[in-house]
Design an enzyme around this catalytic site. Structure first.
Site, PDB file in Angstrom:
ATOM      1  N   HIS A  71       0.305 -10.946  -5.717  1.00 11.25           N
ATOM      2  CA  HIS A  71       1.397 -10.027  -5.399  1.00 11.25           C
ATOM      3  C   HIS A  71       1.354  -9.653  -3.923  1.00 11.25           C
ATOM      4  CE1 HIS A  71       3.358  -6.042  -5.082  1.00 11.25           C
ATOM      5  NE2 HIS A  71       4.175  -6.527  -5.987  1.00 11.25           N
ATOM      6  N   HIS A  72       0.169  -9.288  -3.446  1.00 14.04           N
ATOM      7  CA  HIS A  72      -0.011  -9.089  -2.010  1.00 14.04           C
ATOM      8  C   HIS A  72      -1.492  -9.153  -1.672  1.00 14.04           C
ATOM      9  CE1 HIS A  72      -0.494  -4.758  -3.193  1.00 14.04           C
ATOM     10  NE2 HIS A  72      -1.390  -4.770  -2.214  1.00 14.04           N
ATOM     11  N   GLN A 149      -8.686  -8.018   0.106  1.00 15.64           N
ATOM     12  CA  GLN A 149      -8.200  -7.474  -1.164  1.00 15.64           C
ATOM     13  C   GLN A 149      -6.997  -8.301  -1.619  1.00 15.64           C
ATOM     14  OE1 GLN A 149      -5.534  -3.916  -1.490  1.00 15.64           O
ATOM     15  NE2 GLN A 149      -7.316  -2.963  -2.476  1.00 15.64           N
ATOM     16  N   HIS A 151      -4.167  -8.530  -4.798  1.00 17.74           N
ATOM     17  CA  HIS A 151      -3.568  -7.876  -5.962  1.00 17.74           C
ATOM     18  C   HIS A 151      -3.003  -8.965  -6.874  1.00 17.74           C
ATOM     19  CE1 HIS A 151      -0.040  -5.209  -7.597  1.00 17.74           C
ATOM     20  NE2 HIS A 151      -0.943  -5.468  -8.521  1.00 17.74           N
ATOM     21  N   HIS A 220       6.876  -2.682   3.284  1.00 17.62           N
ATOM     22  CA  HIS A 220       6.383  -2.965   1.932  1.00 17.62           C
ATOM     23  C   HIS A 220       6.829  -1.874   0.968  1.00 17.62           C
ATOM     24  CE1 HIS A 220       3.850  -4.401  -1.321  1.00 17.62           C
ATOM     25  NE2 HIS A 220       3.366  -3.179  -1.473  1.00 17.62           N
ATOM     26  N   HIS A 222       7.767  -1.760  -3.652  1.00 18.38           N
ATOM     27  CA  HIS A 222       7.849  -2.557  -4.871  1.00 18.38           C
ATOM     28  C   HIS A 222       9.328  -2.794  -5.184  1.00 18.38           C
ATOM     29  CE1 HIS A 222       3.530  -1.166  -6.020  1.00 18.38           C
ATOM     30  NE2 HIS A 222       3.552  -1.978  -4.985  1.00 18.38           N
ATOM     31  N   MET A 296       5.628   1.994  -3.749  1.00 18.59           N
ATOM     32  CA  MET A 296       4.951   2.235  -2.481  1.00 18.59           C
ATOM     33  C   MET A 296       6.005   2.321  -1.398  1.00 18.59           C
ATOM     34  SD  MET A 296       1.493  -0.089  -2.398  1.00 18.59           S
ATOM     35  CE  MET A 296       0.082   0.305  -3.439  1.00 18.59           C
TER      36      MET A 296
END
Length: 342
Positions: A71-72, A149, A151, A220, A222, A296
């Site tokens: 997703h990111h 990280q 997601h 960014h 959603h 977000m």
């Protein structure tokens, strides 16, 4: 433990990038170590220790991921990583005892230095920094570790036992660069009412005596984001606010770093401000949070400074609606229409 130092990989970086910059650029593969996500909405982190004896300068970011899998992705610079494990659950919603089988912790150790170096989503392409600009890591910099990280919003493709090595190829040089890069993340908390348009807004004042040169921005959200815009706000001696647009995008287009729309500097006393225009068709409130059901509101501003360290301030967050809006913060001449229309 997979805490390899970048210096150990210099000799192994056989594929040095073309020396178009006039100095040698190497490539470091910073990838997930073939993980297999077993629950949806999982955030996984993996670290790499940077050589403390010498600095490196990251000059480009080449994604190794697709939005069908990730997703990111975020790349954090840390004084210490959030865990001593090679992989851990680093989502905001992670429980101490994690059903996915991973230890739960933050990307960087809480209470230590933490900053975002790079962010990727929606099949954004490679990002190359301007000439003589780089993120200083290792050596005497504040970044002792890099933490990747990823997601994983959906896990259908892993049900057959497949694993994932999403990540980033870091382009770097050992040549000292005169312009050091940094990122400021503007964002909000708050909530979005059902069947409503909401402006999620944030701002902060520049309190460091540095000349900041923004060169790229990224938006960014959603699913509910329609427009995200960011500004430099400079007040004259009469208290009149002058708004200069730094960037504006539909956040559902590729979430890459784009060149800023106006080539200006940010100095002591200026303010940074961002707005996310959200439209909800849902029957319930939508809260700021880590999952696809949440929202977000983020505006990333990438910049460089010359002959000094990047900004000490890395984040600019407000409570968001209903507690915070630009008008309640006493801004004037707010560009309402421009900030919310493409």
């Amino acid at each position: 433990m997979r805490f390899e130092a970048l210096v150990a990989l210099v000799a192994l970086a056989a594929a040095a990038a073309p020396a178009a910059r006039g100095y040698g650029v190497n490539k470091f593969s910073f990838l997930m170590p073939n993980v297999r996500p077993t629950v949806p909405e999982l955030y996984l982190c993996t670290p790499v220790k940077v050589d403390p004896m010498r600095p490196y300068y990251i000059v480009g970011f080449e994604p190794n991921a697709t939005m069908a899998t990730a997703h990111h992705m975020l790349l954090y610079g840390c004084s210490e990583p959030g865990s001593a494990k090679p992989v851990w659950n680093c989502g905001e919603m992670a429980a101490a005892s994690d059903e996915a089988g991973y230890e739960a912790s933050s990307p960087c150790k809480q209470g230590t230095g933490s900053e975002i170096v790079y962010a990727w989503a929606r099949d954004a392409p490679t990002l190359s920094l301007p000439e003589d600009v780089g993120f200083k890591v290792g050596g005497d910099s504040d970044i002792k570790y890099l933490v990747l990280q990823v997601h994983y919003a959906h896990i259908d493709k892993f049900k057959d036992g497949s694993t994932d090595d999403s990540g980033i190829f870091l382009h770097y040089t050992q040549r000292p660069l005169p312009r050091l890069a940094g990122v400021v993340l503007l964002g909000t908390g708050g909530r979005i009412a059902p069947h409503a348009e909401e402006h999620m807004e944030t701002s902060c004042e520049m309190r460091e005596h540095k000349v900041v040169h923004p060169f790229a921005y990224r938006t960014h959200t959603h699913a509910l984001g329609k427009v995200v815009s960011g500004y430099r706000v400079r007040s004259d001696r009469h208290g009149e606010d002058h708004w200069t647009l730094l960037g504006k995008r539909d956040p559902l287009t590729p979430q890459m770093f784009y060149p800023v729309l106006n080539n200006v500097t940010i100095q002591y006393g200026d303010k940074l401000a961002a707005r996310c225009t959200m439209e909800s068709t849902r029957d319930d409130y939508t809260m700021i949070g880590a999952t696809n059901k949440d929202e977000m509101c983020n505006f990333y501003l990438m910049y460089w400074v010359e002959g000094t360290k990047p900004l000490d301030v890395k984040y600019c967050f407000t409570e968001g609606p209903p507690r915070y809006h630009w008008d309640s913060a006493h801004f004037n001449h707010i560009p309402d229409e421009e900030a919310s229309a493409i």
